[in-house]
Write a protein that holds these residues in place. Structure first.
Motif: not given
Ligand code: AKG
Length: 277
Positions: A19-37
């Motif tokens: 939440r802090e990253a989103f508030a600071r940068d305006g974006f949030l990157i989450v790797e592996g949210f969805a699987s390859a399949a």
């Protein structure tokens, strides 16, 4: 600046650091949210839609907004339609109600994991109102011009959040998104609105984008990028030989007032973030 990158939280609930990253940068990157399949299945589904839907009857051009004059675009808010690149042939995107009408995208979009991000990032009652597959074909996928998502989906107070998922690797060579970190704290520069039976673009602030450097938001397949509604972002033309397919879901807060003159009429049916536990 090297953007912060996160992994999905074990309990599915985005925590304070996210939440802090989103508030600071305006974006949030989450790797592996969805699987390859999962990504592979959605890629196949998107390819099937591109093969079987009616051919695009409008070009989608984010520089000139020429699609604003096409009923094919104006009436697509509750449909699943193809839009063309400026060559008029290749598919630029599929929109704008996949989350409601397409069985596979609807099932995926209604999963609680999306709503948990929307809720953690500030939406009291997340409501998914718009969805699209962005195709960015090899050597043709056009530039998406600098914009803020709230230009297109306006509420009072402003609430839109974009949840963008890389269905295929997005990197600097095939046109990954660029953003200006922290620039979401600035005003909304433009509004795209209905005026009678026309859609117009109006300036709401003449403040230029800050001249701090834009950064590349590279996203391996399965990466979620959450975008604040006021964050300036864009993506350049795909000059590589690799396609770059992404799925974007836009949500607003149901508690905010949805402006009647948005291009997208308020949905009769919608994917609500109910039962977030
Ligand atoms: O995927 C892209 O190239 C741009 C997506 C975008 O700007 C958005 O979803 O708001």
């Amino acid at each position: 600046m090297i953007p912060a990158r996160f992994r999905p939280p074990v309990d599915g609930r985005p925590g304070a650091a996210m939440r802090e990253a989103f508030a600071r940068d305006g974006f949030l990157i989450v790797e592996g949210f969805a699987s390859a399949a999962e990504c592979e299945a959605l890629v196949r589904r998107a390819e099937r839609l591109i093969e079987t839907l009616d051919r695009p009857r409008a070009v989608f051009d984010t520089k000139r907004q020429s699609h604003a004059d096409d009923a094919w675009f104006r009436e697509s808010g509750d449909k699943v339609r193809l839009f063309a690149e400026i060559d008029g042939q290749n598919v630029n995107k599929i929109g704008h109600a996949l989350h409601l009408l397409d069985p596979e995208f609807a099932a995926f979009s209604s999963e609680t994991r999306w709503m948990r991000y929307a809720a953690a990032l500030g939406l009291a009652r997340p409501l998914a109102i718009q969805s699209m597959v962005i195709v960015k074909g090899p050597r043709i996928g056009g530039e998406v011009d600098w914009h803020q998502d709230a230009t297109f989906l306006s509420t009072e107070p402003s609430s839109v959040i974009g949840l963008w998922l890389a269905l295929e690797d997005a990197d600097r060579s095939n046109g990954c998104m660029r953003a200006i970190p922290g620039a979401h704290r600035g005003p909304l520069r433009r509004r795209f609105r209905r005026a009678g039976d026309r859609l117009t673009m109006e300036e709401t602030s003449d403040r230029p984008w800050p001249d701090t450097a834009a950064i590349e938001l590279e996203a391996p397949r399965g990466t979620l990028i959450a975008l604040h509604g006021h964050l300036p972002h864009m993506s350049p033309t795909n000059v590589s030989n690799r396609r770059r397919l992404a799925y974007a879901l836009h949500l607003v807060d149901e508690q905010a007032h949805y402006r009647e003159d948005n291009w997208l009429p308020y949905p009769g049916r919608a994917a609500r973030g109910e039962g977030i536990g």
